[in-house]
Scaffold this motif. Structure first.
Motif, PDB file in Angstrom:
ATOM      1  N   GLY A 128     -14.216 -18.526 -53.506  1.00 54.17           N
ATOM      2  CA  GLY A 128     -13.070 -17.892 -52.884  1.00 54.17           C
ATOM      3  C   GLY A 128     -12.170 -17.216 -53.912  1.00 54.17           C
ATOM      4  O   GLY A 128     -12.460 -17.201 -55.108  1.00 54.17           O
ATOM      5  N   TYR A 129     -11.068 -16.666 -53.432  1.00 54.51           N
ATOM      6  CA  TYR A 129     -10.194 -15.856 -54.279  1.00 54.51           C
ATOM      7  C   TYR A 129      -8.758 -16.374 -54.245  1.00 54.51           C
ATOM      8  O   TYR A 129      -8.311 -16.925 -53.245  1.00 54.51           O
ATOM      9  N   VAL A 130      -8.077 -16.183 -55.367  1.00 52.24           N
ATOM     10  CA  VAL A 130      -6.662 -16.536 -55.474  1.00 52.24           C
ATOM     11  C   VAL A 130      -5.897 -15.317 -55.969  1.00 52.24           C
ATOM     12  O   VAL A 130      -6.488 -14.317 -56.392  1.00 52.24           O
ATOM     13  N   SER A 131      -4.579 -15.417 -55.941  1.00 50.27           N
ATOM     14  CA  SER A 131      -3.730 -14.318 -56.403  1.00 50.27           C
ATOM     15  C   SER A 131      -3.799 -14.170 -57.916  1.00 50.27           C
ATOM     16  O   SER A 131      -3.624 -15.142 -58.658  1.00 50.27           O
ATOM     17  N   TRP A 132      -4.050 -12.957 -58.380  1.00 48.61           N
ATOM     18  CA  TRP A 132      -4.023 -12.674 -59.813  1.00 48.61           C
ATOM     19  C   TRP A 132      -2.604 -12.829 -60.368  1.00 48.61           C
ATOM     20  O   TRP A 132      -2.388 -13.487 -61.369  1.00 48.61           O
ATOM     21  N   ILE A 133      -1.639 -12.216 -59.706  1.00 45.54           N
ATOM     22  CA  ILE A 133      -0.300 -12.146 -60.282  1.00 45.54           C
ATOM     23  C   ILE A 133       0.372 -13.509 -60.320  1.00 45.54           C
ATOM     24  O   ILE A 133       1.164 -13.796 -61.231  1.00 45.54           O
ATOM     25  N   GLU A 134       0.067 -14.385 -59.367  1.00 40.94           N
ATOM     26  CA  GLU A 134       0.655 -15.720 -59.408  1.00 40.94           C
ATOM     27  C   GLU A 134       0.136 -16.517 -60.592  1.00 40.94           C
ATOM     28  O   GLU A 134       0.841 -17.362 -61.150  1.00 40.94           O
ATOM     29  N   SER A 135      -1.106 -16.236 -61.011  1.00 41.49           N
ATOM     30  CA  SER A 135      -1.685 -16.921 -62.165  1.00 41.49           C
ATOM     31  C   SER A 135      -1.288 -16.249 -63.474  1.00 41.49           C
ATOM     32  O   SER A 135      -0.806 -16.896 -64.406  1.00 41.49           O
ATOM     33  N   ALA A 136      -1.469 -14.931 -63.550  1.00 42.41           N
ATOM     34  CA  ALA A 136      -1.231 -14.221 -64.805  1.00 42.41           C
ATOM     35  C   ALA A 136       0.237 -13.859 -64.995  1.00 42.41           C
ATOM     36  O   ALA A 136       0.739 -13.841 -66.118  1.00 42.41           O
ATOM     37  N   GLY A 137       0.934 -13.564 -63.904  1.00 36.44           N
ATOM     38  CA  GLY A 137       2.334 -13.165 -64.016  1.00 36.44           C
ATOM     39  C   GLY A 137       3.277 -14.340 -64.081  1.00 36.44           C
ATOM     40  O   GLY A 137       4.229 -14.365 -64.840  1.00 36.44           O
ATOM     41  N   GLN A 138       3.000 -15.337 -63.265  1.00 34.39           N
ATOM     42  CA  GLN A 138       3.831 -16.525 -63.144  1.00 34.39           C
ATOM     43  C   GLN A 138       5.244 -16.162 -62.679  1.00 34.39           C
ATOM     44  O   GLN A 138       5.566 -15.002 -62.456  1.00 34.39           O
ATOM     45  N   GLU A 139       6.079 -17.177 -62.530  1.00 32.89           N
ATOM     46  CA  GLU A 139       7.416 -16.958 -61.988  1.00 32.89           C
ATOM     47  C   GLU A 139       8.243 -16.020 -62.862  1.00 32.89           C
ATOM     48  O   GLU A 139       9.089 -15.265 -62.369  1.00 32.89           O
ATOM     49  N   ALA A 140       7.989 -16.057 -64.179  1.00 33.48           N
ATOM     50  CA  ALA A 140       8.772 -15.222 -65.093  1.00 33.48           C
ATOM     51  C   ALA A 140       8.591 -13.735 -64.788  1.00 33.48           C
ATOM     52  O   ALA A 140       9.525 -12.947 -64.969  1.00 33.48           O
ATOM     53  N   PHE A 141       7.420 -13.351 -64.333  1.00 40.59           N
ATOM     54  CA  PHE A 141       7.208 -11.940 -64.001  1.00 40.59           C
ATOM     55  C   PHE A 141       8.105 -11.519 -62.840  1.00 40.59           C
ATOM     56  O   PHE A 141       8.717 -10.442 -62.862  1.00 40.59           O
ATOM     57  N   PHE A 142       8.204 -12.349 -61.830  1.00 37.43           N
ATOM     58  CA  PHE A 142       8.973 -11.987 -60.645  1.00 37.43           C
ATOM     59  C   PHE A 142      10.480 -11.976 -60.906  1.00 37.43           C
ATOM     60  O   PHE A 142      11.241 -11.411 -60.124  1.00 37.43           O
ATOM     61  N   ARG A 143      10.903 -12.589 -62.018  1.00 34.74           N
ATOM     62  CA  ARG A 143      12.327 -12.558 -62.370  1.00 34.74           C
ATOM     63  C   ARG A 143      12.684 -11.346 -63.231  1.00 34.74           C
ATOM     64  O   ARG A 143      13.856 -11.148 -63.560  1.00 34.74           O
ATOM     65  N   LEU A 144      11.720 -10.532 -63.608  1.00 29.88           N
ATOM     66  CA  LEU A 144      12.008  -9.383 -64.467  1.00 29.88           C
ATOM     67  C   LEU A 144      12.924  -8.383 -63.761  1.00 29.88           C
ATOM     68  O   LEU A 144      12.786  -8.148 -62.553  1.00 29.88           O
ATOM     69  N   PRO A 145      13.842  -7.764 -64.499  1.00 31.24           N
ATOM     70  CA  PRO A 145      14.703  -6.743 -63.890  1.00 31.24           C
ATOM     71  C   PRO A 145      13.880  -5.574 -63.358  1.00 31.24           C
ATOM     72  O   PRO A 145      12.926  -5.118 -64.008  1.00 31.24           O
ATOM     73  N   HIS A 146      14.255  -5.099 -62.159  1.00 26.19           N
ATOM     74  CA  HIS A 146      13.498  -4.016 -61.534  1.00 26.19           C
ATOM     75  C   HIS A 146      14.349  -3.389 -60.431  1.00 26.19           C
ATOM     76  O   HIS A 146      15.355  -3.940 -60.014  1.00 26.19           O
TER      77      HIS A 146
END
Length: 331
Positions: A128-146
């Motif tokens: 099966g498949y999982v999210s790439w960004i949740e693994s490689a990006g982690q929470e710190a990615f989603f907190r980046l200014p944008h």
């Protein structure tokens, strides 16, 4: 003059004709009517040429003597490509239906964005498949200014994204589309690198250009044992070289230079510790010297560097302490 097209996808390969066939079939649903497909063969001796001709006669096929890295195959294909935008898709991965077309529309609507990367599905059909960004990006990615000019489309602030990229790469090459002018201006992939050639390029581009993230999955990243990223020792060596390249090639601020040097020291220590942990003391000695020369004066680093000069009973005594000296315990 050669007529441009909307999007070029470059597919490097080497003796993987069965993967190439599946990849080409999946591209039929890209949603980009004028998609240019270039299969760039790094010296295959199997039936890749015949498979490309039979699966998609309109695809371009390039062959070159084996260089040992997909970086040269990607650069060679870019040189003959026509796309206003360019994507790079390894032959064992796939683009998802219509997602490339939506990525192109985002880039057309936002000329301030030089490169786009997207979510991906990572795994295999069996597990099966999982999210790439949740693994490689982690929470710190989603907190980046944008800023988010459209739902599910984030334009990232350049400096914080560059620094996050230096810590952990959130960008999957198979889900990345860049403007032709940006790729040409940055000089393409470094042919001296293999598994980390994409990360090194993303770092240089993140320092100079504006990136955006598309939340809709664009690709499938197929995990299997012969992924290049499975060779941990070689990958860390390439991480070290990549960061050295950034220090040399990018006009960094004093803050960013210090930041990159800190990341470099962490990778140098990890590379040295791998040799130490497998008992290759001679190689560990050389690597720890590099780490210390780069400014790593952490007590654990200095202790292990000293240990690697010593044989016999003392070495065995110090090695019993190795679990307290693991890379994760240096903070």
């Amino acid at each position: 003059m050669t007529q441009p097209c909307s999007l070029t996808v470059i597919i490097p390969t080497y003796n993987r004709s069965s993967y190439v066939r599946e990849c080409l079939v999946a591209l039929r649903a890209s949603g980009v009517p004028d998609l240019e497909i270039i299969v760039s063969d790094d010296g295959s001796t199997d039936d890749t040429r015949e498979v490309v001709a039979a699966t998609n006669p309109d695809a371009k096929y390039l062959w070159q003597p084996n260089s040992g890295t997909p970086a040269t195959a990607r650069n060679a294909a870019f040189a003959v490509s026509r796309g206003r935008f360019v994507g790079f898709l390894d032959c064992d991965d796939e683009w998802l239906p219509d997602a490339p077309a939506r990525a192109v529309r985002h880039l057309d609507a936002h000329p301030e964005v030089d490169a786009l990367f997207a979510e991906s599905k990572m795994g295999d059909p069996q597990e099966g498949y999982v999210s790439w960004i949740e693994s490689a990006g982690q929470e710190a990615f989603f907190r980046l200014p944008h800023v988010e000019p459209e739902p599910g489309f984030r334009v990232l602030e350049r400096g914080p994204f560059f620094r996050r990229m230096a810590v952990r790469n959130p960008v999957f090459i198979g889900a990345t589309i860049v403007r032709r002018e940006a790729f040409a201006a940055i000089g393409g992939f470094d042919p001296q690198l293999c598994g980390a050639a994409d990360w090194e390029l993303w770092l240089r581009m993140a320092h100079r250009f504006t990136w955006a993230y598309m939340a809709e999955p664009l690709a499938k990243y197929m995990r299997h044992l012969d992924n290049m990223s499975s060779n941990h020792d070689k990958m860390i060596a390439e991480f070290v070289q990549s960061l050295r390249n950034v220090l040399t090639k990018c006009p960094l601020s004093s803050f960013d230079r210090r930041f990159i040097r800190t990341q470099l020291r962490a990778h140098l220590f990890s590379h040295a510790y791998l040799a130490y942990d497998r008992g290759d003391i001679a190689e560990a000695r050389t690597r720890f010297r590099r780490s210390v020369r780069a400014g790593d004066i952490h007590p654990v680093t200095l202790a292990l560097a000293a240990f690697c000069q010593l044989p016999g009973a003392l070495a065995r005594r110090v090695r019993r302490l190795k679990h307290t000296a693991a890379p994760g315990g240096r903070a």
